[in-house]
Enzyme design. Structure first.
Site, PDB file in Angstrom:
ATOM      1  N   ASP A 145      -5.574 -13.640   9.271  1.00  0.00           N
ATOM      2  CA  ASP A 145      -4.454 -13.538   8.310  1.00  0.00           C
ATOM      3  C   ASP A 145      -3.267 -14.421   8.670  1.00  0.00           C
ATOM      4  O   ASP A 145      -2.123 -13.961   8.689  1.00  0.00           O
ATOM      5  CB  ASP A 145      -3.952 -12.078   8.212  1.00  0.00           C
ATOM      6  CG  ASP A 145      -4.879 -11.201   7.393  1.00  0.00           C
ATOM      7  OD1 ASP A 145      -5.712 -11.733   6.645  1.00  0.00           O
ATOM      8  OD2 ASP A 145      -4.751  -9.963   7.492  1.00  0.00           O
ATOM      9  N   ASP A 182       2.445   1.967   3.362  1.00  0.00           N
ATOM     10  CA  ASP A 182       3.412   0.985   3.886  1.00  0.00           C
ATOM     11  C   ASP A 182       4.833   1.431   3.604  1.00  0.00           C
ATOM     12  O   ASP A 182       5.733   1.188   4.404  1.00  0.00           O
ATOM     13  CB  ASP A 182       3.249  -0.391   3.219  1.00  0.00           C
ATOM     14  CG  ASP A 182       1.860  -0.956   3.336  1.00  0.00           C
ATOM     15  OD1 ASP A 182       1.170  -0.610   4.305  1.00  0.00           O
ATOM     16  OD2 ASP A 182       1.465  -1.743   2.452  1.00  0.00           O
ATOM     17  N   GLU A 212      -8.853 -13.592  -1.456  1.00  0.00           N
ATOM     18  CA  GLU A 212      -8.124 -13.885  -0.212  1.00  0.00           C
ATOM     19  C   GLU A 212      -8.840 -14.998   0.545  1.00  0.00           C
ATOM     20  O   GLU A 212     -10.049 -14.925   0.774  1.00  0.00           O
ATOM     21  CB  GLU A 212      -8.036 -12.610   0.639  1.00  0.00           C
ATOM     22  CG  GLU A 212      -7.334 -12.859   1.962  1.00  0.00           C
ATOM     23  CD  GLU A 212      -6.863 -11.580   2.629  1.00  0.00           C
ATOM     24  OE1 GLU A 212      -6.531 -10.610   1.927  1.00  0.00           O
ATOM     25  OE2 GLU A 212      -6.831 -11.565   3.854  1.00  0.00           O
ATOM     26  N   GLU A 247     -10.709  -6.809  -4.522  1.00  0.00           N
ATOM     27  CA  GLU A 247     -10.504  -7.838  -3.488  1.00  0.00           C
ATOM     28  C   GLU A 247     -11.733  -7.894  -2.585  1.00  0.00           C
ATOM     29  O   GLU A 247     -11.930  -7.025  -1.731  1.00  0.00           O
ATOM     30  CB  GLU A 247      -9.240  -7.508  -2.671  1.00  0.00           C
ATOM     31  CG  GLU A 247      -8.893  -8.588  -1.666  1.00  0.00           C
ATOM     32  CD  GLU A 247      -7.620  -8.298  -0.897  1.00  0.00           C
ATOM     33  OE1 GLU A 247      -6.656  -7.766  -1.492  1.00  0.00           O
ATOM     34  OE2 GLU A 247      -7.597  -8.587   0.302  1.00  0.00           O
ATOM     35  N   HIS A 301       0.877  -1.175   0.000  1.00  0.00           N
ATOM     36  CA  HIS A 301       0.000   0.000   0.000  1.00  0.00           C
ATOM     37  C   HIS A 301       0.915   1.226   0.000  1.00  0.00           C
ATOM     38  O   HIS A 301       2.031   1.165   0.534  1.00  0.00           O
ATOM     39  CB  HIS A 301      -0.845   0.113   1.267  1.00  0.00           C
ATOM     40  CG  HIS A 301      -1.727  -1.056   1.569  1.00  0.00           C
ATOM     41  ND1 HIS A 301      -1.269  -2.200   2.159  1.00  0.00           N
ATOM     42  CD2 HIS A 301      -3.057  -1.226   1.403  1.00  0.00           C
ATOM     43  CE1 HIS A 301      -2.275  -3.037   2.337  1.00  0.00           C
ATOM     44  NE2 HIS A 301      -3.377  -2.477   1.885  1.00  0.00           N
ATOM     45  N   ASP A 344      -0.637 -12.346   2.033  1.00  0.00           N
ATOM     46  CA  ASP A 344      -1.291 -11.343   2.887  1.00  0.00           C
ATOM     47  C   ASP A 344      -1.492 -12.021   4.242  1.00  0.00           C
ATOM     48  O   ASP A 344      -2.612 -12.349   4.634  1.00  0.00           O
ATOM     49  CB  ASP A 344      -2.619 -10.896   2.265  1.00  0.00           C
ATOM     50  CG  ASP A 344      -3.179  -9.674   2.978  1.00  0.00           C
ATOM     51  OD1 ASP A 344      -2.609  -9.293   4.012  1.00  0.00           O
ATOM     52  OD2 ASP A 344      -4.187  -9.113   2.516  1.00  0.00           O
TER      53      ASP A 344
HETATM   54  C1  XUL Z   1      -7.450  -6.520   4.392  1.00  0.00           C
HETATM   55  C2  XUL Z   1      -6.661  -6.925   3.221  1.00  0.00           C
HETATM   56  C3  XUL Z   1      -5.804  -5.877   2.601  1.00  0.00           C
HETATM   57  C4  XUL Z   1      -5.760  -5.944   1.115  1.00  0.00           C
HETATM   58  C5  XUL Z   1      -5.048  -4.806   0.469  1.00  0.00           C
HETATM   59  O1  XUL Z   1      -8.229  -7.516   4.924  1.00  0.00           O
HETATM   60  O2  XUL Z   1      -6.702  -8.064   2.807  1.00  0.00           O
HETATM   61  O3  XUL Z   1      -4.540  -5.998   3.143  1.00  0.00           O
HETATM   62  O4  XUL Z   1      -5.158  -7.116   0.673  1.00  0.00           O
HETATM   63  O5  XUL Z   1      -5.542  -3.567   0.842  1.00  0.00           O
HETATM   64 CO    CO Z   2      -5.730  -9.033   1.238  1.00  0.00          CO
END
Ligand code: XUL
Ligand code: CO
Length: 439
Positions: A307, A102, A266, A230, A99, A337
């Site tokens: 995560d 970051d 994800e 996403e 990002h 991630d």
């Molecule tokens: C949040 C998430 C983020 C995205 C990118 O849940 O997955 O980190 O991958 O903004």
């Molecule tokens: Co993500």
């Protein structure tokens, strides 16, 4: 300056190695169906979880001990870049993702934020000249700062909409500068908390307008990255506009964006939506919308986004099965991630975690390819739907029948013969493949 002094390059040593800092299954040069493992898996390191995460949680302070902790401000940002490239190199990952916030701290004004970004982007670009590591995707963090409290592109404030647009515009320019293969939109605050104060139609229309403008600007500057949405069902908002792939796809179609976007799926977001990871991958794949993957896993007992690094081999196998059936991920990849647990606070844990994730996906890849080669799942599925390949079934599929003909067919039927779905048989078979593959 070196940050991970005690770590040497991580090499593949094979399934029987006793060395912790070594790959047991991920062998980048090994050919799977004629393609190098590294080129199929396209692993990426998530900058935020690896270099900026402090491992705090809602109940406690950060625990992470990092060799760059002594720095602050722009010095910290620069130290992280140095550490990041050392990490990528030692781990042997081909990609990274970030990002905007970051890599560089936000300044007191947007202009100053841009200035900070420009300095760090130039530094990353310099590192890229002497390293093979490429940018898988970047994105704008339009959710952390208090200005995004009511959303970004779906905010009630037109000024916030403009601010978010400016950040994405800059992100697209950075993506182009660093050769990003994709560009991600995760709508962290693009949702709502209550209908009692929300104009949902306007918010969704604005989100559609925002994506159109982003796509148009990328085209204008010649940035040909794959755009990715996403999906996530909740957290931070209670209702997210991109809940899952199915609702995200409906949104894209509704706003005429389905040709320009695909999905970044994800695993933990899939399970939060009440789906399996493979369901989301499959749904995207059959609609030609599978673009990239955020590789992680949730905790089975917790209802939020933990995560974790992916270590569930059953899940990585079924994920890789979908990815292979998709013909790979094109401009996408497998971005970790994922964050180490709060108790795994040493810098070495960052390596152990990535090794675990990379090995788990390597096993999944090999197993998925074997299942495909032997037609284990495919043969079972085609046998199961055989009734649609001839007779009345073929007529249904080919559109040459109607309700009157179907009724005549039904009236002429005796007892209908149904076969077992054989779920336990297939699971036992997959276990057998899993347990004998490295013998
Ligand atoms: C949040 C998430 C983020 C995205 C990118 O849940 O997955 O980190 O991958 O903004
Ligand atoms: Co993500």
């Amino acid at each position: 300056m070196a940050y991970f002094n005690n770590i040497e390059k991580i090499n593949y040593e094979g399934p029987n190695s006793n060395k912790d800092m070594a790959f047991k299954f991920y062998n980048p040069d090994e050919k799977i169906n004629g393609q190098r493992m590294e080129d199929i898996l396209k692993f990426g390191v998530a900058y935020w979880h690896t270099f900026t995460e402090d491992l705090s949680d809602p109940f406690g302070a950060g625990t992470a001990q990092r060799p760059w902790d002594k720095f602050s401000g722009m010095d910290l940002a620069k130290a992280r870049v140095e550490a990041a490239f050392e990490f990528y190199d030692k781990l042997g990952v081909p990609y990274f993702c970030f990002h905007d916030v970051d890599i560089a701290p936000e300044g007191d004004s947007l202009k100053e934020t841009y200035k900070n970004l420009d300095e760090i982007v130039a530094m990353i670009k310099d590192y890229q000249k002497t390293s093979d590591v490429k940018l898988l995707w970047n994105t704008a963090n339009n959710f952390s700062h208090p200005r995004f409290v009511h959303g970004a592109a779906s905010s009630n404030s037109a000024d916030v909409f403009a601010y978010a647009a400016a950040k994405v515009k800059k992100g697209l320019e950075i993506g182009k500068e660093l050769g990003g293969e994709s560009y991600v939109f995760w709508g962290g605050r693009e949702g709502y908390e209550t209908l009692l104060n929300t104009d949902m139609k306007l918010e969704m229309d604005n989100l559609g307008r925002f994506f159109h403008m982003a796509k148009d600007y990328a085209r204008e500057i010649g940035f040909d990255a794959q755009f990715l949405i996403e999906p996530k069902p909740k957290e931070p908002t209670s209702h997210q506009y991109d809940f899952d792939v199915a609702s995200g796809y409906a949104f894209l179609q509704n706003y005429g964006l389905e040709k320009d976007f695909k999905f970044n799926i994800e695993a933990n977001h899939a399970t939060l939506a009440g789906h399996t990871f493979e369901h989301e991958l499959h749904y995207a794949r059959i609609h030609d919308m599978l673009g990239s993957v955020d590789a992680n896993q949730g905790h089975p007992l917790l209802g939020w986004d933990t995560d974790e690094f992916p270590t569930d081999i059953y899940s990585t196998t079924l994920a890789m099965y979908e990815i292979l059936k998709n013909g790979g991920l094109g401009k996408g990849g497998l971005n970790f991630d994922a964050k180490v647990r709060r108790g795994s606070f040493k810098a070495d844990d960052l390596f152990h975690a990535h090794i675990a994730g990379m090995d788990s996906f390597a096993v999944g890849l090999k197993l998925a390819q074997k299942l495909l080669d032997d037609g284990v799942i495919e043969d079972l599925i085609s046998a199961r739907y055989d009734s649609f390949t001839h007779g009345i079934g073929k007529e249904i599929v080919e559109g040459t029948t109607d309700f009157k003909k179907l009724e005549a067919h039904a009236l002429g039927l005796g007892d209908i013969n149904l076969e077992s779905g054989s779920l336990e048989k297939i699971k036992a078979k997959i276990n057998q493949y899993m347990l004998t593959m490295y013998k």
